[in-house]
Design an enzyme around this catalytic site. Structure first.
Site, PDB file in Angstrom:
ATOM      1  CB  CYS A   1      -0.871  -0.019   1.253  1.00 38.57           C
ATOM      2  SG  CYS A   1      -1.865   1.466   1.473  1.00 38.57           S
TER       3      CYS A   1
ATOM      4  CB  CYS B   1      -2.823   3.615  -5.726  1.00 41.22           C
ATOM      5  SG  CYS B   1      -4.157   2.752  -4.843  1.00 41.22           S
TER       6      CYS B   1
HETATM    7  N1  DGL Z   1      -3.896   0.415  -2.074  1.00 40.37           N
HETATM    8  C1  DGL Z   1      -3.582   1.624  -1.459  1.00 40.37           C
HETATM    9  C2  DGL Z   1      -2.339   2.285  -1.987  1.00 40.37           C
HETATM   10  O1  DGL Z   1      -1.504   1.629  -2.566  1.00 40.37           O
HETATM   11  C3  DGL Z   1      -4.531   2.552  -0.828  1.00 40.37           C
HETATM   12  C4  DGL Z   1      -5.925   2.721  -1.194  1.00 40.37           C
HETATM   13  C5  DGL Z   1      -6.732   3.443  -0.111  1.00 40.37           C
HETATM   14  O2  DGL Z   1      -7.087   2.788   0.861  1.00 40.37           O
HETATM   15  O3  DGL Z   1      -6.963   4.651  -0.252  1.00 40.37           O
HETATM   16  O4  DGL Z   1      -2.138   3.440  -1.800  1.00 40.37           O
END
Ligand code: DGL
Length: 281
Positions: A84, A198
């Protein structure tokens, strides 16, 4: 009687705990599963606090360290991947101090994009939090000072990726609208690389490509993370047995997104055997 957590830890194959706010980190799992055959994944989605991109930094620091200290104690993984960007750009150093296992983070792949751009204009597509982080400013200053970097933050796209894995249609109109700033006519030179900063976004790579007005390269960190994990297994002397198909765990802090389509998506991403658990906290 079902085996206890202690038995599970003692008998398990080399294990990576992969963490995200939702299903985005599954894009990183796909790369890990295809490179590290025989690895077992404990996937933890903190969907009770989803989305991370709109939460305060103080909240996220305390939430993520609390969830992960508990999950790591329970499953004793050999390594931890913070799949993340929104979390990694904030809490990597805290987690490395707190845990005794290797902690691998995912940060926007600004460096490879800046090194290979032909036009000198690159895009960063991430959550609104990630595009504004000091960590991102520093990445741009360190590696892309010679480029124009166009930053687009989108919570909507995170939501679209979540729903897509559960079987929803993806709207081309919505995607085209999200990408508009990368392709606007007022740019003096065209964008030729877009960094998917993301982990939810690589899940939509096929659709994103279709919505770009000309071919560009979409860069994510999945395969770099998988190579790093493989290297860590090798240097720790942990041997993966490619002939086994481990039982993975897919755990949600809130209600599970489980439906037939989601199970199908997990198989497509490389999870052969898995158990889904919900409301784990
Ligand atoms: N998958 C996440 C990232 O790589 C975050 C998404 C979220 O919860 O806003 O930033």
């Amino acid at each position: 009687m079902s085996p206890s957590i202690t038995d599970e830890v003692a008998q398990r194959p080399p294990t990576v705990l992969v963490f995200d706010s939702g299903v985005g980190g599954l894009s990183v799992c796909q790369s890990i599963l295809s490179l590290c055959l025989g690895v077992r994944i404990v996937y933890v989605a903190d969907n009770a606090s989803f989305p991370y991109g709109t939460k305060s930094e103080d909240y996220l620091r305390s939430r993520i360290t609390t969830v992960l200290s508990g999950q790591c104690e329970q499953y004793q993984p050999d390594m931890l991947v913070i799949a993340c960007n929104t979390a990694s750009t904030l809490v990597l150093s805290d987690l490395r101090e707190m845990l005794s296992i290797p902690v691998v983070g995912v940060v926007p792949a600004i460096k490879p994009a800046a090194e290979t751009t032909q036009t000198g204009v690159i895009g960063l597509l991430a959550t609104s939090a990630t595009v504004q982080r000091h960590y991102t400013d520093q990445l741009v200053a360190d590696f892309a000072a010679h480029c124009d970097v166009i930053r687009v933050g989108s919570s909507k796209l995170v939501e679209i990726a979540e729903l897509y894995l559960r079987g929803d249609e993806v709207s081309e109109v919505e995607l085209t609208d999200i990408l508009a700033d990368f392709f606007c006519e007022t740019l003096s030179r065209p964008v030729d690389k877009i960094v998917l900063g993301c982990t939810h976004f690589p899940l939509l790579k096929t659709q994103l490509k279709q919505c770009a007005p000309y071919p560009i390269e979409w860069i994510d960190s999945g395969s770099a993370i998988a190579k790093r994990i493989k290297g860590l297994f090798d240097s720790a002397g942990l041997t993966l047995d490619a002939s086994i198909a481990p039982m993975h765990r897919v755990r949600f802090t809130g209600a599970a997104v489980a439906n037939d389509h989601f199970n199908h998506s997990l198989r497509l991403l490389g999870f052969q055997n898995f158990e889904i658990e919900e409301r784990i906290l």
